[in-house]
Design a protein around this motif. Structure first.
Motif, PDB file in Angstrom:
ATOM      1  N   SER A  45       1.037  -1.161   0.010  1.00 17.10           N
ATOM      2  CA  SER A  45      -0.069   0.044   0.104  1.00 17.10           C
ATOM      3  C   SER A  45       0.845   1.255   0.009  1.00 17.10           C
ATOM      4  O   SER A  45       0.337   2.292  -0.479  1.00 17.10           O
ATOM      5  CB  SER A  45      -0.715   0.064   1.309  1.00 17.10           C
ATOM      6  OG  SER A  45      -0.161   0.132   2.323  1.00 17.10           O
ATOM      7  N   THR A  81       1.322   3.040  -4.435  1.00 19.04           N
ATOM      8  CA  THR A  81       0.289   4.005  -4.580  1.00 19.04           C
ATOM      9  C   THR A  81       0.704   5.253  -5.144  1.00 19.04           C
ATOM     10  O   THR A  81       0.079   6.495  -4.895  1.00 19.04           O
ATOM     11  CB  THR A  81      -0.324   4.269  -3.121  1.00 19.04           C
ATOM     12  OG1 THR A  81       0.724   4.691  -2.233  1.00 19.04           O
ATOM     13  CG2 THR A  81      -1.141   3.261  -2.702  1.00 19.04           C
ATOM     14  N   LEU A 136      -3.077   6.207  -9.307  1.00 20.91           N
ATOM     15  CA  LEU A 136      -4.425   5.360  -9.077  1.00 20.91           C
ATOM     16  C   LEU A 136      -4.487   4.134 -10.101  1.00 20.91           C
ATOM     17  O   LEU A 136      -4.802   3.127  -9.473  1.00 20.91           O
ATOM     18  CB  LEU A 136      -5.660   6.361  -9.419  1.00 20.91           C
ATOM     19  CG  LEU A 136      -7.044   5.911  -9.197  1.00 20.91           C
ATOM     20  CD1 LEU A 136      -7.229   5.405  -7.842  1.00 20.91           C
ATOM     21  CD2 LEU A 136      -8.001   6.934  -9.576  1.00 20.91           C
ATOM     22  N   GLU A 137      -3.908   4.040 -11.223  1.00 21.63           N
ATOM     23  CA  GLU A 137      -3.809   3.155 -11.875  1.00 21.63           C
ATOM     24  C   GLU A 137      -3.091   1.910 -11.336  1.00 21.63           C
ATOM     25  O   GLU A 137      -3.610   0.945 -11.325  1.00 21.63           O
ATOM     26  CB  GLU A 137      -3.031   3.270 -13.276  1.00 21.63           C
ATOM     27  CG  GLU A 137      -3.358   2.469 -14.476  1.00 21.63           C
ATOM     28  CD  GLU A 137      -2.338   2.656 -15.545  1.00 21.63           C
ATOM     29  OE1 GLU A 137      -1.757   3.659 -15.402  1.00 21.63           O
ATOM     30  OE2 GLU A 137      -2.446   2.066 -16.643  1.00 21.63           O
ATOM     31  N   ALA A 174      -2.809   1.487  -8.146  1.00 24.74           N
ATOM     32  CA  ALA A 174      -3.677   0.906  -7.122  1.00 24.74           C
ATOM     33  C   ALA A 174      -4.747   0.002  -7.522  1.00 24.74           C
ATOM     34  O   ALA A 174      -4.853  -0.931  -6.796  1.00 24.74           O
ATOM     35  CB  ALA A 174      -4.073   2.037  -6.066  1.00 24.74           C
ATOM     36  N   LEU A 175      -5.121   0.577  -8.532  1.00 26.00           N
ATOM     37  CA  LEU A 175      -6.263  -0.041  -9.013  1.00 26.00           C
ATOM     38  C   LEU A 175      -5.968  -1.618  -9.538  1.00 26.00           C
ATOM     39  O   LEU A 175      -6.592  -2.700  -9.329  1.00 26.00           O
ATOM     40  CB  LEU A 175      -6.693   0.473 -10.394  1.00 26.00           C
ATOM     41  CG  LEU A 175      -8.257   0.560 -10.651  1.00 26.00           C
ATOM     42  CD1 LEU A 175      -9.254   0.843  -9.423  1.00 26.00           C
ATOM     43  CD2 LEU A 175      -8.575   1.242 -11.994  1.00 26.00           C
ATOM     44  N   PHE A 194      -5.367  -3.678  -6.537  1.00 22.48           N
ATOM     45  CA  PHE A 194      -6.834  -4.193  -5.897  1.00 22.48           C
ATOM     46  C   PHE A 194      -7.012  -5.416  -6.945  1.00 22.48           C
ATOM     47  O   PHE A 194      -7.989  -6.376  -6.234  1.00 22.48           O
ATOM     48  CB  PHE A 194      -7.531  -3.016  -6.163  1.00 22.48           C
ATOM     49  CG  PHE A 194      -9.072  -3.226  -5.948  1.00 22.48           C
ATOM     50  CD1 PHE A 194      -9.701  -3.926  -4.864  1.00 22.48           C
ATOM     51  CD2 PHE A 194      -9.796  -3.247  -7.162  1.00 22.48           C
ATOM     52  CE1 PHE A 194     -10.927  -4.354  -4.844  1.00 22.48           C
ATOM     53  CE2 PHE A 194     -11.081  -3.532  -7.104  1.00 22.48           C
ATOM     54  CZ  PHE A 194     -11.783  -4.060  -6.083  1.00 22.48           C
ATOM     55  N   GLY A 234      -8.697  -2.431  -1.256  1.00 27.23           N
ATOM     56  CA  GLY A 234      -8.752  -1.602  -2.565  1.00 27.23           C
ATOM     57  C   GLY A 234      -9.138  -0.160  -2.283  1.00 27.23           C
ATOM     58  O   GLY A 234      -8.343   0.838  -2.714  1.00 27.23           O
ATOM     59  N   MET A 289      -6.571   3.006  -3.166  1.00 25.25           N
ATOM     60  CA  MET A 289      -6.935   4.002  -3.992  1.00 25.25           C
ATOM     61  C   MET A 289      -7.125   5.250  -3.544  1.00 25.25           C
ATOM     62  O   MET A 289      -6.668   6.341  -3.909  1.00 25.25           O
ATOM     63  CB  MET A 289      -8.293   3.559  -4.800  1.00 25.25           C
ATOM     64  CG  MET A 289      -8.199   2.497  -5.474  1.00 25.25           C
ATOM     65  SD  MET A 289      -9.603   2.207  -6.524  1.00 25.25           S
ATOM     66  CE  MET A 289     -10.101   0.481  -6.103  1.00 25.25           C
ATOM     67  N   SER A 328      -3.596   6.650  -3.103  1.00 28.71           N
ATOM     68  CA  SER A 328      -3.142   6.967  -4.324  1.00 28.71           C
ATOM     69  C   SER A 328      -3.678   8.118  -5.056  1.00 28.71           C
ATOM     70  O   SER A 328      -2.868   8.902  -5.611  1.00 28.71           O
ATOM     71  CB  SER A 328      -3.199   5.803  -5.488  1.00 28.71           C
ATOM     72  OG  SER A 328      -4.398   5.685  -5.618  1.00 28.71           O
ATOM     73  N   ILE A 329      -5.003   8.611  -4.790  1.00 27.36           N
ATOM     74  CA  ILE A 329      -5.477   9.801  -5.448  1.00 27.36           C
ATOM     75  C   ILE A 329      -5.044  10.888  -4.828  1.00 27.36           C
ATOM     76  O   ILE A 329      -4.315  11.742  -5.410  1.00 27.36           O
ATOM     77  CB  ILE A 329      -7.055   9.894  -5.173  1.00 27.36           C
ATOM     78  CG1 ILE A 329      -7.855   8.657  -6.003  1.00 27.36           C
ATOM     79  CG2 ILE A 329      -7.720  11.302  -5.177  1.00 27.36           C
ATOM     80  CD1 ILE A 329      -9.012   8.525  -5.605  1.00 27.36           C
ATOM     81  N   ILE A 336      -6.639   7.100 -14.130  1.00 26.42           N
ATOM     82  CA  ILE A 336      -7.662   6.197 -13.906  1.00 26.42           C
ATOM     83  C   ILE A 336      -7.074   4.831 -14.599  1.00 26.42           C
ATOM     84  O   ILE A 336      -7.196   3.926 -14.146  1.00 26.42           O
ATOM     85  CB  ILE A 336      -9.020   6.420 -14.279  1.00 26.42           C
ATOM     86  CG1 ILE A 336      -9.355   7.616 -13.668  1.00 26.42           C
ATOM     87  CG2 ILE A 336     -10.066   5.219 -14.039  1.00 26.42           C
ATOM     88  CD1 ILE A 336     -10.529   8.338 -14.206  1.00 26.42           C
TER      89      ILE A 336
END
Lengths: 175, 191, 222
Positions: free
Chosen positions: C27, C31, C34-35, C37-38, C41, C143, C147, C150-151, C163
Motif C-alpha cells: 500500500s 500508490t 491510481l492506475e 493502486a487499481l 486491487f 482496494g 486507492m 493513491s489519489i 484512472i
C-alpha cells in the motif's frame, strides 16, 4: 496408516495439482508474454519496421558496434534487413546511432540515440535529415553546418556500416 | 570490485529496503518500539535472508532454470523460506540456546515478512551472480538493521513526547519515517 | 451475522489497511498512481476471493479437513502462491505496463498478511458462500484504502489522476491557478509515509470523535 505420512501425502497431492494447473496456465500465457517482452526489447526498431512481420534475433558485435538486430520476414530464411547500433567519436564524446538498412542496401531510416554534445552545438542533430538513402553512396551526405565534428561522427557511423554490410548480408553474422 | 562497492552502498543506503523499497514495513512499525527488539529483529532478518537468498538462488539456477519451470518460483521460494525458518528455529534451539533465546521470538514473524521473499525475488530479477547476490543481500540486511535501530531510538523518545491524541501510535511513527526517508533519499547524490 | 454485514465489515469496521494495519508494504509502494493502486486491487481481489473459496471448500469437507489440519498452513501457502502466480502470468501477458510498474509486489501478494489472515481466521471456519462474501468485502476495503492514498499522492505529486492507461484527469489547472508546481515529494517514498500517516491520523481523529459523542450520549441518557 501413519498420520504424518497421510498429511504429507495430502500436501504433496495439493502441490501436484497446483503445479499442473500452473503449467496449463503457463502454456497459454507464455507465447503472449514473449511477444510483449519482444515488443519492449525491440521498441527502438519499431519506428523503422512493423515488428509483428519479422522474426528478430540479436548479434553482439564489438568495437564501434554494439547490438546488431537481424530481421527476417516471418517464415523466410534470408535476411531482409539489418539494424546496427553503432557509435563514433563526436565533439565532446561518442555519438550513438541506430541505422536500419534493407537487404537491397537502401537505408530505411536512422536515428541518433545518444550523444553528449552541448546543446546548441550538437543537440539539434537528433532529428536532422542527413540525406542518406543508399548505404554505399554517401556523396549526398548533408552535414549540419556549424557542428562539423558531430556531423563527421555521424558520417563515420554510416561509413562503418557500409564497410561491413555486404559481408553481414552474405552470412557473416551467423556464429 | 568498484561495482561491488557501488552495489553495497546503494543497497545499504540509497535503495534502503525499508525507506525506499517499502519491504518489511510490518516489523519496522511493529517491533521497533524498543532498541533491543529492533536489534534482535534486524539480526534475525539478516541471518534468515542470507541463508534463504543463497538457497533460493541455487535452486533457481540449478533446478528451476534447468527444467525451465521458472514460473514456479513464487511457490518454491515461499515454501523454502517457510521451512528454512522452521529448521533454523529447531537448529538454534538445539545448538545455541542463548542465541535462540535472543532471536527465537522473531523467527516465526519472519515467514510472513515480505523483505525475505522480496530480496530473494529481486536477486533473481536483477540477474545477480552468486557473489553479487551475497553482497547485495548482506547490505540490504544491514540497511534494514541500521534503519530499524535509528528508528527505535527515535520512537523511545516519541513515547515520552506530548503527541496529539489522533497521531498516537502508528501515524506519528509514519511521519517520522517520512522524515527519515527524505534524509536517506538525499544520499543518492553521492554516487 | 447476515450477508450484508459480512460484506460491509471488511470495508469499514474491520478495514484491513486502516483498522488492522495489514498489508502495509504494497500500500505504500504501489500508490504512486491510481492506475497502479487499481491494478494491485484487482490482483488482491482475485487472489483473496478465490483463496477464501478454495480453502473453505477444503475445510468444510469433514474428511478432507481432518487430513489437512496438521499441515494446513503449508496448504494455505501453496494455494495462495498458485493463485498469485496465475495473476502474475495473466498480468504479464495482458497488462504488461501494469506488470512492469508493480514489479516485485505482484509475487509479494503471497506474503500479504491479509490473505493468509482471512484464510486462517475466516475461510477455514465458515461456509464457502460466506467466505467468498468476506473475501469480496475485505478486498474492496483494501482496494478503496489504497486507492484513497493513491489519489492524494498522485494529485499532490503530479497534478493528475490516472484512472487507466490514457484515461487521465489533468488537474494541473489548480496548481497553475495557485501559481505553484505539483509537490513531487508526494510520489517519492517519503510522500508515501507522510500521506499514509496523515490519513491514518485523520481516521483516528474521526473515530475518537464518534466515540466521544457516543460516550456523551450515554452519560446524558444515563
Amino acid at each position: 496408516m501413519n498420520k504424518g505420512l497421510v498429511s504429507g501425502l495430502v500436501l504433496l497431492t495439493i502441490g501436484l495439482v497446483c503445479g499442473i494447473l500452473l503449467s496449463v496456465v503457463n502454456s497459454f500465457t507464455a507465447p503472449r508474454i514473449k511477444l510483449e517482452e519482444d515488443k519492449i526489447k525491440y521498441q527502438a526498431l519499431e519506428e523503422f519496421y512493423t515488428l509483428a512481420d519479422y522474426d528478430i534475433s540479436e548479434y553482439e558485435a564489438n568495437g564501434a558496434f554494439a547490438t546488431i538486430y537481424i530481421l527476417k520476414e516471418k517464415g523466410q530464411s534470408d535476411i531482409s534487413a539489418l539494424v546496427y547500433t553503432v557509435s563514433a567519436q563526436g565533439f565532446a564524446g561518442p555519438v550513438q546511432m541506430l541505422i536500419a538498412v534493407n537487404s537491397d542496401l537502401s537505408v530505411e531510416g536512422y536515428k541518433v540515440v545518444s550523444h553528449t554534445e552541448t546543446s546548441g552545438y550538437g543537440a539539434d542533430i537528433v532529428g536532422n535529415n542527413f540525406g542518406v538513402s543508399e548505404i554505399d553512396d554517401l556523396a549526398g551526405f548533408d552535414a549540419v553546418s556549424g557542428v562539423t565534428k558531430t556531423s563527421n561522427a555521424i558520417k563515420e557511423c554510416f561509413n562503418l556500416v557500409a564497410q561491413r554490410i555486404n559481408s553481414d548480408l552474405g552470412g557473416g553474422l551467423s556464429e | 570490485m568498484d561495482n561491488l562497492l557501488v552495489l553495497a552502498f546503494s543497497a545499504f543506503i540509497i535503495e534502503n529496503i525499508i525507506l525506499s523499497q517499502f519491504l518489511g514495513i510490518c516489523p519496522f512499525l511493529g517491533v521497533s518500539t524498543k532498541r533491543s527488539n529492533a536489534l534482535g529483529m534486524g539480526l534475525a532478518v539478516i541471518f534468515v535472508m542470507l541463508i534463504s537468498s543463497s538457497v533460493t538462488w541455487l535452486l533457481y539456477k540449478y533446478v528451476l532454470e534447468a527444467f525451465s519451470i521458472e514460473y514456479m518460483r513464487t511457490i518454491v521460494f515461499i515454501l523454502v523460506i517457510a521451512s528454512l525458518v522452521q529448521m533454523v528455529e529447531t537448529f538454534l534451539k538445539k545448538v545455541s540456546p542463548p542465541l535462540y533465546k535472543a532471536l527465537g521470538i522473531y523467527l516465526p514473524l519472519i515467514t510472513t515478512n515480505c523483505a525475505v521473499l522480496g530480496v530473494a525475488l529481486i536477486n533473481i530479477n536483477e540477474g545477480y551472480n552468486f557473489l553479487e547476490m551475497l553482497v547485495y543481500t548482506t547490505f540490504i540486511g544491514l540497511g534494514f538493521l541500521f534503519v530499524m535501530y535509528i528508528f527505535s531510538m527515535m520512537r523511545e523518545k516519541i513515547e515520552m513526547a506530548p503527541v496529539p491524541k489522533a497521531f498516537k501510535g502508528a501515524p506519528i511513527a509514519l511521519l517520522v519515517a517520512a522524515i527519515l526517508a527524505i534524509i536517506f533519499s538525499r544520499f543518492g547524490g553521492i554516487i | 451475522m447476515n450477508k450484508k454485514d459480512n460484506l460491509l465489515k471488511g470495508i469499514i469496521k474491520e478495514n484491513p489497511l486502516f483498522v488492522s494495519l495489514l498489508g502495509m508494504c504494497p500500500s505504500l509502494a504501489v500508490t504512486t498512481s491510481l492506475e497502479n493502486a487499481l491494478g494491485m486491487f484487482l490482483g488482491v481481489f482475485f487472489v483473496l476471493v478465490l483463496s477464501n473459496l478454495i480453502i473453505s471448500l477444503i475445510m468444510s469437507n469433514k474428511k478432507l479437513s481432518q487430513l489437512v489440519k496438521p499441515v494446513r498452513i503449508p496448504v494455505y501457502i501453496v494455494v495462495i502462491a498458485t493463485l498469485v502466480t496465475i495473476v502474475e502470468m495473466l498480468m504479464h501477458a495482458f497488462l504488461i505496463d501494469l506488470y512492469l510498474s508493480l514489479g516485485v509486489f505482484i509475487p509479494l501478494i503471497v506474503v500479504n498478511c491479509i490473505i493468509l489472515g482471512r484464510a486462517e481466521a475466516f475461510a477455514s471456519e465458515n461456509k464457502p458462500v460466506d467466505s467468498v462474501i468476506d473475501g469480496i468485502g475485505m478486498a474492496l476495503g483494501y482496494g478503496m484504502a489504497i486507492m484513497l492514498i493513491s489519489i492524494f499522492r498522485e494529485f499532490l505529486g503530479k497534478g493528475t489522476i490516472t484512472i487507466w492507461g490514457t484515461l487521465q484527469l489533468d488537474l494541473n489547472v489548480i496548481f497553475n491557478f495557485l501559481k505553484i508546481e505539483p509537490i513531487s515529494m508526494f510520489v517519492q517514498p517519503a510522500g508515501a509515509f507522510l500521506t499514509f500517516g496523515l490519513i491514518l491520523a485523520g481516521i483516528t481523529a474521526i473515530a475518537n470523535n464518534k466515540k466521544n459523542k457516543l460516550a456523551k450520549e450515554v452519560t446524558n441518557n444515563g
